[in-house]
Each structure stands twice: as structure tokens, then as C-alpha cells.
Design a protein around this motif. Structure first.
Motif, PDB file in Angstrom:
ATOM      1  N   SER A  10      -8.534   6.299  11.538  1.00 23.46           N
ATOM      2  CA  SER A  10      -7.624   6.870  10.443  1.00 23.46           C
ATOM      3  C   SER A  10      -6.571   5.718  10.083  1.00 23.46           C
ATOM      4  O   SER A  10      -6.330   5.542   8.880  1.00 23.46           O
ATOM      5  CB  SER A  10      -7.143   8.221  11.115  1.00 23.46           C
ATOM      6  OG  SER A  10      -6.382   7.846  12.203  1.00 23.46           O
ATOM      7  N   VAL A  13      -8.579   3.166   7.855  1.00 18.84           N
ATOM      8  CA  VAL A  13      -8.694   3.715   6.566  1.00 18.84           C
ATOM      9  C   VAL A  13      -7.233   3.676   5.873  1.00 18.84           C
ATOM     10  O   VAL A  13      -7.475   3.433   4.540  1.00 18.84           O
ATOM     11  CB  VAL A  13      -9.334   5.275   6.530  1.00 18.84           C
ATOM     12  CG1 VAL A  13      -9.192   5.780   5.231  1.00 18.84           C
ATOM     13  CG2 VAL A  13     -10.495   5.134   7.350  1.00 18.84           C
ATOM     14  N   LEU A  14      -6.101   4.174   6.364  1.00 18.77           N
ATOM     15  CA  LEU A  14      -4.936   4.022   5.753  1.00 18.77           C
ATOM     16  C   LEU A  14      -4.442   2.713   5.392  1.00 18.77           C
ATOM     17  O   LEU A  14      -4.039   2.280   4.127  1.00 18.77           O
ATOM     18  CB  LEU A  14      -3.849   4.694   6.783  1.00 18.77           C
ATOM     19  CG  LEU A  14      -2.384   4.663   6.327  1.00 18.77           C
ATOM     20  CD1 LEU A  14      -2.325   5.439   4.824  1.00 18.77           C
ATOM     21  CD2 LEU A  14      -1.253   5.174   7.367  1.00 18.77           C
ATOM     22  N   ARG A  15      -4.903   1.402   6.207  1.00 13.27           N
ATOM     23  CA  ARG A  15      -4.299   0.375   5.743  1.00 13.27           C
ATOM     24  C   ARG A  15      -5.302  -0.193   4.821  1.00 13.27           C
ATOM     25  O   ARG A  15      -4.817  -0.855   3.781  1.00 13.27           O
ATOM     26  CB  ARG A  15      -4.768  -0.619   6.801  1.00 13.27           C
ATOM     27  CG  ARG A  15      -3.581  -0.418   8.075  1.00 13.27           C
ATOM     28  CD  ARG A  15      -3.901  -1.300   9.029  1.00 13.27           C
ATOM     29  NE  ARG A  15      -2.760  -1.302  10.137  1.00 13.27           N
ATOM     30  CZ  ARG A  15      -1.490  -1.814  10.263  1.00 13.27           C
ATOM     31  NH1 ARG A  15      -1.237  -2.618   9.240  1.00 13.27           N
ATOM     32  NH2 ARG A  15      -0.635  -1.422  11.216  1.00 13.27           N
ATOM     33  N   LEU A  16      -6.776   0.110   4.774  1.00 16.98           N
ATOM     34  CA  LEU A  16      -7.534  -0.203   3.565  1.00 16.98           C
ATOM     35  C   LEU A  16      -7.033   0.383   2.208  1.00 16.98           C
ATOM     36  O   LEU A  16      -7.055  -0.090   1.282  1.00 16.98           O
ATOM     37  CB  LEU A  16      -8.912   0.234   3.715  1.00 16.98           C
ATOM     38  CG  LEU A  16      -9.688  -0.619   4.837  1.00 16.98           C
ATOM     39  CD1 LEU A  16     -11.175  -0.078   5.056  1.00 16.98           C
ATOM     40  CD2 LEU A  16      -9.621  -2.003   4.262  1.00 16.98           C
ATOM     41  N   LEU A  17      -6.626   1.695   2.456  1.00 16.44           N
ATOM     42  CA  LEU A  17      -6.147   2.363   1.257  1.00 16.44           C
ATOM     43  C   LEU A  17      -4.761   1.725   0.725  1.00 16.44           C
ATOM     44  O   LEU A  17      -4.435   1.535  -0.557  1.00 16.44           O
ATOM     45  CB  LEU A  17      -5.581   4.000   1.518  1.00 16.44           C
ATOM     46  CG  LEU A  17      -6.918   4.728   1.632  1.00 16.44           C
ATOM     47  CD1 LEU A  17      -6.480   6.113   2.048  1.00 16.44           C
ATOM     48  CD2 LEU A  17      -7.869   4.864   0.493  1.00 16.44           C
ATOM     49  N   VAL A  18      -3.879   1.144   1.514  1.00 13.28           N
ATOM     50  CA  VAL A  18      -2.623   0.377   1.156  1.00 13.28           C
ATOM     51  C   VAL A  18      -3.121  -0.677   0.508  1.00 13.28           C
ATOM     52  O   VAL A  18      -2.607  -1.121  -0.602  1.00 13.28           O
ATOM     53  CB  VAL A  18      -1.742   0.173   2.327  1.00 13.28           C
ATOM     54  CG1 VAL A  18      -0.638  -0.836   1.991  1.00 13.28           C
ATOM     55  CG2 VAL A  18      -1.311   1.307   3.047  1.00 13.28           C
ATOM     56  N   PHE A  20      -5.973  -1.561  -1.032  1.00 10.07           N
ATOM     57  CA  PHE A  20      -6.300  -0.797  -2.546  1.00 10.07           C
ATOM     58  C   PHE A  20      -5.522  -0.697  -3.223  1.00 10.07           C
ATOM     59  O   PHE A  20      -5.295  -1.051  -4.621  1.00 10.07           O
ATOM     60  CB  PHE A  20      -7.314   0.234  -2.174  1.00 10.07           C
ATOM     61  CG  PHE A  20      -7.952   0.596  -3.481  1.00 10.07           C
ATOM     62  CD1 PHE A  20      -9.223   0.415  -4.090  1.00 10.07           C
ATOM     63  CD2 PHE A  20      -7.323   1.922  -4.192  1.00 10.07           C
ATOM     64  CE1 PHE A  20      -9.663   0.819  -5.242  1.00 10.07           C
ATOM     65  CE2 PHE A  20      -7.886   2.110  -5.329  1.00 10.07           C
ATOM     66  CZ  PHE A  20      -9.074   1.709  -5.787  1.00 10.07           C
ATOM     67  N   GLY A  21      -4.413   0.029  -2.911  1.00  9.98           N
ATOM     68  CA  GLY A  21      -3.064   0.759  -3.736  1.00  9.98           C
ATOM     69  C   GLY A  21      -2.580  -0.806  -4.221  1.00  9.98           C
ATOM     70  O   GLY A  21      -1.994  -0.814  -5.598  1.00  9.98           O
ATOM     71  N   PRO A  46      -8.198  -4.562  -7.211  1.00 10.48           N
ATOM     72  CA  PRO A  46      -8.486  -3.832  -6.120  1.00 10.48           C
ATOM     73  C   PRO A  46      -9.442  -4.319  -5.166  1.00 10.48           C
ATOM     74  O   PRO A  46      -9.621  -4.423  -3.961  1.00 10.48           O
ATOM     75  CB  PRO A  46      -8.894  -2.266  -6.400  1.00 10.48           C
ATOM     76  CG  PRO A  46      -8.199  -2.213  -7.718  1.00 10.48           C
ATOM     77  CD  PRO A  46      -8.351  -3.641  -8.536  1.00 10.48           C
ATOM     78  N   LEU A  50      -9.261  -5.355  -1.008  1.00 13.29           N
ATOM     79  CA  LEU A  50     -10.264  -5.013  -0.572  1.00 13.29           C
ATOM     80  C   LEU A  50     -11.223  -6.034   0.172  1.00 13.29           C
ATOM     81  O   LEU A  50     -11.539  -6.073   1.413  1.00 13.29           O
ATOM     82  CB  LEU A  50     -11.067  -3.847  -1.007  1.00 13.29           C
ATOM     83  CG  LEU A  50     -10.568  -2.596  -1.243  1.00 13.29           C
ATOM     84  CD1 LEU A  50     -11.580  -1.698  -2.017  1.00 13.29           C
ATOM     85  CD2 LEU A  50     -10.024  -1.808   0.064  1.00 13.29           C
TER      86      LEU A  50
END
Length: 419
Positions: A10, A13-18, A20-21, A46, A50
Motif C-alpha cells: 500500500s 502504491v501511494l508513493r507511485l501515486l504521489v 504520478f501526481g 507523468p 513513474l
């Protein structure tokens, strides 16, 4: 350091979302401004983020090579952009490389992720203010450019080379600390100078007072006094600018105390805070009584990044530091207070930083330092009132003296009740 083999899925995934953001934020700005052209935009950035995040997380040792491999197609794409669009700008290329690094920083550690978010936001803001920055650069005179370049060069070269220890040859002063305070105080003025230049030379009176208070409240007072001598009907609005510039001195001193000696801040905050509040109310009343249509064009603010004034402040600060320390040893608190008053007539910053430093070292007590700082602020405020009276019209001098007199009395009252 983030280890993908033991870090919860989790969190990865959160860090990858950051990441990406951050890439999406920068990419959207490039797409909106149309600066990326066919080179890169809202989808490509993005992917850069990534790419950096995934490579750094799972192939950390290979990241330098992966980054170098990315540079090659980016260079080819940039060359094509130059060829087809005749655009030599490197901004989008640099933003792409930085976005890749930001993605890697997010996967590095908690601190790296925090810094990446801050830097990503700063990059987005910097990219979005292209036109104001270019307009600001066009308005800067060549002499001011040279002054800024010289000062920044001296900061980068001189500051790291100065010894960070007491030197007997200069009576135990720490050269790096003295020069650091010079840079800090001048930097405050430079921030205000940038504000005034970005918003243009025709500023409202409130901005004139605020900017003038950071750059030079004394210069603002003299300028406003001169304006009333030319046009007496402007005495209220000029009084507002003088009072505002004088009030800015108090929060500026609080910023300096918070940097040099945060433990002293609660003591100093009360008297200076009350003086700021009283002065703000008085300034608001002045502004309310001023006709809404009246405006004053402030004189052009000069770049505060000039070598001679910086060296002069450094000399004054060093002398005040030595005199304050020896005055306390030889004459006790009365010597410190006398030094604070005399020093405050010319400069509040030097005395504020000096007493904050001496209190942090235990040379003077916190109460003595607080009283000395307030005395210096009061002395400098009285100087503004005197300048308005002698250089301006009778109405300006009377109004400024009345308002600043109330401010001074409020500071004295709080000081008497608390120290």
C-alpha cells in the motif's frame, strides 16, 4: 531508505501515486502554456515521474545508467523540436529531467518525498509565471543586474570560506555569523524589492509602506516628507505610508529573533506584537480618513543587493555586537540599554540580532535582551517621527508624531508590566 522487498504494498502504491501526481501537475502546466509543444505534455510528464520512481525503487544501482539512457531520446526529441518548431527553449527539457528525479526522490525516503512535493510545487509555480518573470527581468536596469550578480557571487564565495568560529584578531567575533546576518537582513529587503518590482512602479500606498518598511523605513519617511513639502494636501496619505513603513519594522524584528534565538521569541512577541497591533489600528484609521481616489506614486525602489551598504551594515553589526557585549560586562544592564537606544537611532536590525545572539549564549538575560530590543525599536520609531516633523509639513509631522507616539507608549506600557 525505502526497501521495496519489505515495504508494504500500500505504501509503495501511494508513493507511485504521489510521483504520478507530481508529473501530472508539471505536465498539465506545460500543456496549458503550450510551452511543451510536440515535445512533452500532460501524458508524457507523468511517465517521466513513474520511470524515475520505478527504476529507483526496484533497480536502484542502475538508476544513474537509466537516467543517462533517458537523456538520449530526450536530446533527440529536443533537436527535432528545434528543427520543426524553431524553438530553442530548454525549459521543458529541464523540467522533464527534474520530473524524473522527483519521481526517484519520492521512492527514496520520507524526507525525499516531502522535498519532492515542495520542489514539484515550486517548479510548477516557476513555470507558470513565465511572462511576469520576463517582464520583471526587462524592467531591471543593467546597473542593478550587476549589483545583484556581485552580491550573490560574494555570498556564494565568501560565506562558505569564512571561519565559523571566534577569531581573536577581531576581538572574538565569528566572521561567518556576522556575514550570515548581513545576507539575512539584506535578503529580507530583496524580497520586498522583488514584490515592488513585480507589481510595477505604480503601487498603492499600503504596498509603498510595506515594501518601504522592509527595504528602508527611513528612506520611505524622507520620501513621503518630501512629497508633502511639494503638495501639502497629501499629508494624510503620506502619513499612512510613514506609519505603515514604521510598523513593518516590528514584525521584521520578530522574524530576526525567531531565526537567531527562537527561545527569546515569546518574550519579545508581546511588546512588539502590541506595538504592531496598535500601529495597525492607527494606520487603518488613517487610511479610512484618506479619500479613496488619492494615490501616491512611490519613488523607484533601488535594489538592496548592493555591496557597499551590505559591508556598512556588517561593520555596524560587528561594532554593535562588540559594544553590547562589553557594555554588559563593564556597566551592566544600563550599558546595554544605552547602547540599544543609540544603536536604534540608526538601525534596529543590528541591535535585534545582537541581543538575540547574546541571550542565546547566556551573555545577557532574556529580560535584558527583550528590553534592549524594544528600546531600539522605540528609538528608531522616534527618529521617523522627528524626520516627518523636520522634513515634512507641520500637518504631516503632527499626525505622524501623534500616531507613532501612541505606538511607543503602548510598547513602554507593556514593557513596564511584563519585564
Amino acid at each position: 531508505m525505502i526497501d521495496p522487498s519489505v515495504t508494504p504494498l500500500s505504501e509503495l502504491v501511494l508513493r507511485l501515486l504521489v510521483a504520478f501526481g507530481l508529473g501530472a501537475l508539471i505536465g498539465l502546466e506545460r500543456e496549458r502554456s503550450e510551452s511543451g509543444g510536440s515535445f512533452a505534455g500532460s501524458r508524457t510528464f507523468p511517465l517521466f515521474a513513474l520511470y524515475g520512481a520505478l527504476v529507483f525503487a526496484f533497480f536502484r544501482d542502475a538508476f544513474p545508467l537509466a537516467f543517462a539512457v533517458l537523456v538520449l531520446p530526450l536530446t533527440v526529441a529536443y533537436a527535432g523540436k528545434v528543427w520543426y518548431e524553431r524553438d530553442l527553449g530548454l525549459t521543458t527539457l529541464a523540467a522533464a529531467l527534474l520530473t524524473t528525479l522527483l519521481g526517484a526522490m519520492v521512492m527514496h525516503s520520507d524526507r525525499g518525498a516531502t522535498i519532492a512535493v515542495v520542489v514539484g510545487g515550486a517548479i510548477t509555480v516557476l513555470l507558470s509565471v513565465k511572462d511576469p518573470i520576463h517582464e520583471f527581468a526587462d524592467r531591471i536596469e543593467e546597473s542593478e543586474q550587476r549589483a545583484s550578480a556581485k552580491f550573490i557571487l560574494i555570498v556564494l564565495v565568501v560565506l562558505p570560506s569564512l571561519p565559523n568560529r571566534p577569531v581573536d584578531a577581531i576581538y572574538g567575533l565569528n566572521p561567518r555569523f556576522v556575514w550570515l546576518m548581513v545576507v539575512f537582513v539584506t535578503g529580507l529587503g530583496f524580497v520586498a524589492y522583488l514584490l515592488g518590482r513585480v507589481l510595477g512602479p505604480e503601487r498603492g500606498i499600503a504596498l509603498t509602506g510595506i515594501v518601504g518598511g522592509f527595504v528602508s523605513s527611513t528612506a520611505t519617511t524622507v520620501s513621503m516628507a518630501g512629497k508633502t513639502a511639494q503638495n501639502e494636501t497629501l499629508y494624510r496619505i503620506c502619513a499612512f505610508a510613514v506609519v505603515t513603513a514604521s510598523i513593518v519594522m516590528f514584525p521584521r524584528a520578530l522574524v530576526e529573533v525567531s531565526v537567531v534565538n527562537p527561545a527569546l521569541l515569546p518574550r519579545v512577541a508581546l511588546p512588539l506584537g502590541v506595538m504592531t497591533a496598535v500601529g495597525t489600528v492607527a494606520a487603518a484609521l488613517l487610511y479610512w480618513r484618506t479619500a479613496a481616489g488619492e494615490t501616491v506614486e512611490a519613488d523607484e525602489l533601488k535594489n538592496p543587493f548592493r555591496l557597499r551598504p551590505a559591508l556598512a551594515f556588517g561593520a555596524v553589526f560587528a561594532v554593535v555586537l562588540l559594544v553590547s557585549e562589553y557594555a554588559n560586562q563593564w556597566f551592566g544592564t544600563s550599558g546595554v540599554y544605552a547602547t540599544a537606544f543609540v544603536s536604534g537611532l540608526a538601525d534596529v536590525d543590528a541591535m535585534t540580532i545582537t541581543l538575540s545572539r547574546l541571550a542565546a549564549e547566556g551573555t545577557v538575560s532574556p529580560s535584558v535582551a527583550t528590553t534592549g530590543i524594544v528600546i531600539a525599536a522605540i528609538a528608531n520609531t522616534l527618529v521617523k517621527a522627528a524626520l516627518a516633523m523636520f522634513l515634512g509639513t507641520y500637518r504631516l509631522g503632527r499626525l505622524v508624531a501623534l500616531v507613532l507616539g501612541v505606538v511607543v507608549l503602548s510598547g513602554v506600557a507593556v514593557l513596564a508590566l511584563t519585564v
